[in-house]
Structure formats: structure tokens, C-alpha cells
Design a protein around this motif. Structure first.
Motif, PDB file in Angstrom:
ATOM      1  N   ASN A  43       9.567 -12.871   0.873  1.00 55.01           N
ATOM      2  CA  ASN A  43       8.259 -12.331   0.465  1.00 55.01           C
ATOM      3  C   ASN A  43       7.650 -13.059  -0.728  1.00 55.01           C
ATOM      4  N   SER A  74       8.193  -6.778  -2.012  1.00 52.05           N
ATOM      5  CA  SER A  74       8.983  -7.113  -3.196  1.00 52.05           C
ATOM      6  C   SER A  74       9.824  -8.338  -2.872  1.00 52.05           C
ATOM      7  N   THR A  81       7.687  -4.875  -7.292  1.00 52.24           N
ATOM      8  CA  THR A  81       7.172  -4.408  -6.006  1.00 52.24           C
ATOM      9  C   THR A  81       5.653  -4.293  -6.081  1.00 52.24           C
ATOM     10  N   VAL A  82       4.979  -4.756  -5.035  1.00 52.23           N
ATOM     11  CA  VAL A  82       3.524  -4.696  -4.962  1.00 52.23           C
ATOM     12  C   VAL A  82       3.146  -3.860  -3.745  1.00 52.23           C
ATOM     13  N   THR A  83       2.276  -2.865  -3.950  1.00 51.61           N
ATOM     14  CA  THR A  83       1.791  -2.028  -2.850  1.00 51.61           C
ATOM     15  C   THR A  83       0.394  -2.489  -2.457  1.00 51.61           C
ATOM     16  N   PHE A  84       0.144  -2.568  -1.152  1.00 49.80           N
ATOM     17  CA  PHE A  84      -1.140  -3.076  -0.684  1.00 49.80           C
ATOM     18  C   PHE A  84      -1.441  -2.514   0.694  1.00 49.80           C
ATOM     19  N   GLU A  85      -2.672  -2.739   1.144  1.00 54.23           N
ATOM     20  CA  GLU A  85      -3.077  -2.375   2.500  1.00 54.23           C
ATOM     21  C   GLU A  85      -3.113  -3.625   3.362  1.00 54.23           C
ATOM     22  N   GLU A 105      -2.703   0.031   7.290  1.00 53.56           N
ATOM     23  CA  GLU A 105      -1.513   0.752   6.874  1.00 53.56           C
ATOM     24  C   GLU A 105      -1.113   0.362   5.460  1.00 53.56           C
ATOM     25  N   GLN A 106      -0.492   1.288   4.776  1.00 47.69           N
ATOM     26  CA  GLN A 106       0.046   1.015   3.451  1.00 47.69           C
ATOM     27  C   GLN A 106       1.355   0.233   3.606  1.00 47.69           C
ATOM     28  N   ALA A 107       1.511  -0.765   2.784  1.00 49.49           N
ATOM     29  CA  ALA A 107       2.733  -1.564   2.830  1.00 49.49           C
ATOM     30  C   ALA A 107       3.105  -1.953   1.409  1.00 49.49           C
ATOM     31  N   SER A 108       4.302  -2.370   1.251  1.00 53.68           N
ATOM     32  CA  SER A 108       4.764  -2.836  -0.054  1.00 53.68           C
ATOM     33  C   SER A 108       5.545  -4.127   0.148  1.00 53.68           C
TER      34      SER A 108
END
Length: 516
Positions: A379, A72, A53-57, A67-70
């Protein structure tokens, strides 16, 4: 494909011939996308098993908020994935905008073609233009055609093939020229277009993360875009004349599919001249109507909230309707003047004929829409984009090398994610603030994105219109396939990318203004 024996082939020509032979060994485009669907399904299951999983803006396309999004990798073989494939089978096709654009454009184009307007216009263009200038005219018009969104793919590319054949030149060279101009320079124009409004708004949203008072306008890249249009016009025309046509050699009309009209154009007859005069009257009438709908401050095709006409407005967002009406009205008017299309029944018959001829393409788009939807669901492209951007972000290099690296990353990702807006929603929050902190203005970051996002459009099979252009090519050469198109477009992609990136670097180094 016919080739000339007048001179021995260069190493590059032999290399491109090899690419064509290998590429044409692949099966029908529908079969290719079925295979790709199977690969994506299996790959998603394998990668999804690792649960990365990668978290990004990112920028929300609707609210424009950061917004924060993830992201995977999502498997298509688990319960959710199987449900998605089953339930989305028809919605995937119905939401594939290329189909609606193609049908709308062909309603008008079918009337224009059946009435003889297209042929007469090509003859007129050939008559008034020097032979050497035809390539440059088509290249320039193809780049400018992006103001009408995807209509250039459906109108300019086939017209370029017809125009080349009308002067006795190889029609595949004309198709390649048109595809390179429309796709390879899609993000720049001398005019403001709807895409600019979205890209600029996303850029401002990202810039606000560093400086809430910093913003750019719709014309923030206009100088760089205008010079790029002229620069790329010359490059595309030069490659066509010096590399593509010599490799193709003289055209053999026997290669054409059955029913294809071949041979050089003739001079205009009296009835054709009269038809063009009627078409001009029809065009003037249409222009008057749209002036009444757009020029007054109360015009219904202006933005109802801001009064804006260029940018985010009903007029620009629905420009495909104007394109359709332009061909429909002028084609019918030409038919009345030339005596080829007189009644409403004749017009309807012409439209029905053009729609019938799109059966193969519509089926191809049905399969392609499934692949695009499945690939987006998994994704895979998003995770790859974030991984590459993370590597580039951590590189300890100066602003200009970082900008050039950004261009390269965008180009690589464009092979998988062709949507300019979707990619910028991911890249803008990362690179605009990063480069602003290094003293780079957001206008420069947006200009770099334009350079990286365009050239690969002409070579990636994920471009919704790539397979359509293969179909155009088969009209003039029954043996043409994916390899034929790839070998034709590769010189354009390489030289446009290298020289355009060099132009960007020189522009940045000299500190020239990017726009207004």
C-alpha cells in the motif's frame, strides 16, 4: 551509439548523453527489479512499524458503489507478509496480464514476420509515403493503437523501428517514436475504447455524490480526445525529427545484435506483390466473419444484456483476439501467395520460433510480476497518492489551478501506480465531487485525469513494457540499456506533459465542449 560529428552537440544533447551514460551503468533489468524488491521489503517493514492508517472513499470496481476504505503500510517482513510472498509466488506471475497479451499477440505476429508480410508491408508503406510523412503516420497510428489495449506495445513499437531502418533512418529513433505514441498518449483516442467505459462509469459514480441526476456518456471527452490525438501526433513527430534523430546521428549497422537484418528497404518483388494481394483477400474474409459476429443485433460479440458493441462488450474486451487473428490470417495468406509459408506445419513452426525468442522477456516479466504484487500489497503507492491528494484538496486555489495541480499529482503518482483504472478508483471520489462543488463539470475532471495519467508511462520502469522496449533497443544497439531508453524518452515526456497541460488549460479557459 553512433553519433554524427557534423555539428557540435547542444547543451540539451550533452545533458541527455550524460543521463544515458549514468543510466547504462545500472545492471540488467532483472537485477534492477530484484534490488527494487529488496528495497520495497525493507521500506515496508520500516514504514509499517509506524502503523499509519489513512481512511478514504473509493469506488468498488465490481459493484461501482462508493465505499469507505482504509489503507495502511503493510510490512512484508511480518507473519502475514512472509506468508503472502511465499503463497503468491506463482499466482503473481499467472495473474500478470502482460504475459498473456504478449504471447497472444506474438502468435499472430510471429506468422506475419516469418512469412515476410511485415517486411513487405513496411516496404509498401515506405514506397507510398513521402519520407517526411512517415514519422507523422507512425505517430498517429501509435496513438490510435490504444484502442487495442496493450497490443500497440507489442506490435507498433517494433514495427516503427523496422520502418525507420527500411528508409535508412536510425531504428532507435523509430522505437522511441513508437513508445512515445503508444505510452505517452494512451488515455486518448479518436475512437471509443473499453478503458473509456470504465473511466466514465467511475466518474458517474463519483458525480452522484453531489448530484444523483448528473451523468456523462461514453463520448463525453471525444472532442478533447480527438484534438489531443492530432496535437500529440505533431508534437511527437516534431520531437523525433528535431531532437531525437539529430542526437542519435547516422546509424551504424555494426551496432546491431547478431541476426538482425539491417539496411534500407527495397522495392517489392512480383512474389511480394502477389503475397500482399493474398493477404488482402484474407483480411477481407476475416472482416466479413467479424461483421457477422458483431453487426446484427443478435451478434454474439455484442453485450448480451444491453446489445452494446462499442464500450463494455465481448468484442471490445477481447480485441486482442482480433489482433492475433488478423496477423495470423493475413500472414498465412501472404505466405501462400509469396510461397514462404504454405502448410499448417510451417505456420506452427513460425509460432514456435516467435515464442522461443521470448524466453528472456518471459523471465523478466516473472521477476517484474513479483515486484508489482509486493509493491501493491504494501500500500505504499496508495498511501502516497492519498497524501498528495489531501494536500491538493486543502489548497485554497481556484478551479483551473486546482485542475492543473490535479494533473501534476496524477503524473507523479503514475510513476508508482501505472494502472489507469486503479488510480481513478481512488481519485474520482475525491476530485470529481470537490471540483463539481466549485462549478467544474465532471467531463473536465476526467479530461484532466487523461492528461496526467499518460506521459509518465513512457519513462517509469514500473510500466510492464518498459523493459521490453529496452530489449527492442538492444536488437539494434547491443550496448543499449535503461539509460539509453530514458535519455530517448525524456524529451517526449517533458514536452508532452507541458504542452498537453497547456492545451487543457486553454480548452478550459475558452469553455470549449469536452465531448458529446
Amino acid at each position: 551509439m553512433s553519433t554524427s560529428n557534423a555539428a557540435p552537440k547542444t547543451t540539451m544533447q550533452r545533458f541527455l548523453d550524460g543521463i544515458e551514460r549514468v543510466g547504462n551503468m545500472v545492471p540488467h533489468p532483472v537485477v534492477i527489479f530484484l534490488i527494487l524488491i529488496a528495497i520495497v521489503i525493507v521500506l515496508s517493514a520500516l514504514l509499517g512499524a509506524f502503523g499509519a492508517t489513512v481512511t478514504f472513499e473509493r469506488i468498488n470496481p465490481e459493484t461501482h458503489a462508493i465505499e469507505q476504505a482504509s489503507a495502511s503500510i503493510r510490512s512484508l517482513l511480518d507473519a502475514d507478509g512472509i506468508r503472502f510472498m511465499y503463497e503468491s509466488f506463482v499466482p503473481n506471475f499467472m495473474s500478470f496480464t502482460a504475459v498473456g497479451l504478449m504471447i497472444a499477440a506474438m502468435i499472430g505476429a510471429g506468422v506475419a514476420e516469418e512469412s515476410g508480410l511485415v517486411t513487405a508491408l513496411i516496404h509498401k508503406l515506405v514506397h507510398v509515403s513521402p519520407r517526411w510523412a512517415l514519422t507523422y503516420i507512425l505517430s498517429f497510428v501509435g496513438i490510435i493503437a490504444s484502442v487495442a489495449a496493450d497490443a500497440g506495445y507489442l506490435v507498433l513499437i517494433p514495427l516503427a523501428g523496422v520502418a525507420y531502418m527500411a528508409v535508412g533512418r536510425h531504428p532507435l529513433a523509430g522505437l522511441a517514436l513508437g513508445f512515445a505514441a503508444v505510452a505517452g498518449a494512451f488515455t486518448v483516442n479518436m475512437l471509443i475504447k473499453p478503458l473509456d467505459a470504465v473511466l466514465v462509469e467511475f466518474t458517474n459514480d463519483a458525480a452522484a455524490l453531489v448530484d444523483p441526476n448528473r451523468s456523462i456518456g461514453l463520448a463525453s471527452n471525444i472532442w478533447f480526445s480527438a484534438v489531443s490525438v492530432l496535437f500529440l501526433t505533431v508534437i511527437i513527430a516534431f520531437i523525433t525529427d528535431r531532437m531525437i534523430e539529430p542526437r542519435l546521428g547516422a546509424y551504424d549497422p555494426k551496432l546491431a545484435a547478431e541476426g538482425t537484418t539491417t539496411g534500407p528497404g527495397t522495392t517489392l518483388s512480383d512474389t511480394e506483390t502477389r503475397g500482399l494481394r493474398f493477404a488482402l483477400f484474407g483480411l477481407i474474409g476475416l472482416v466479413v466473419v467479424f461483421c457477422l459476429l458483431t453487426l446484427p443485433s443478435w451478434g454474439p460479440l455484442r453485450n448480451p444484456d444491453t446489445g452494446e458493441l462499442i464500450g463494455n462488450s465481448p468484442f471490445m474486451n477481447g480485441l486482442i483476439a482480433l489482433i492475433m487473428l488478423m496477423f495470423l490470417v493475413t500472414g498465412w495468406a501472404y505466405g501462400i501467395g509469396a510461397g514462404t509459408v504454405r502448410t499448417l506445419s510451417d505456420v506452427i513452426a513460425a509460432i514456435e520460433k516467435s515464442i522461443r525468442n521470448m524466453g528472456n522477456t518471459i523471465f523478466l516479466f516473472f521477476v517484474l510480476s513479483q515486484f508489482v504484487a509486493y509493491f501493491t500489497y504494501t500500500n505504499i503507492g496508495t498511501v502516497m497518492a492519498l497524501s498528495l491528494s489531501g494536500v491538493l484538496q486543502s489548497a485554497n486555489v481556484g478551479p483551473l489551478p486546482l485542475l492543473i495541480g490535479f494533473i501534476v499529482v496524477v503524473a507523479i503518482i503514475d510513476l508508482l501506480l501505472t494502472g489507469a483504472i486503479a488510480k481513478w478508483a481512488i481519485f474520482a471520489p475525491v476530485f470529481v465531487p470537490l471540483l463539481m462543488k466549485l462549478g467544474v463539470e465532471p467531463e473536465a475532471v476526467l479530461a484532466a485525469y487523461r492528461v496526467g495519467d499518460s506521459p509518465m508511462n513512457a519513462i517509469t520502469p514500473l510500466n510492464a513494457y518498459f523493459a521490453l522496449v529496452v530489449g527492442f533497443a538492444q536488437k539494434y544497439d547491443k550496448s543499449a540499456g535503461v539509460g539509453t531508453l530514458v535519455s530517448l524518452m525524456l524529451p517526449y515526456v517533458v514536452w508532452i506533459f507541458v504542452l498537453w497541460t497547456a492545451l487543457f488549460a486553454v480548452w478550459k479557459a475558452l469553455g470549449l465542449p469536452w465531448g458529446l
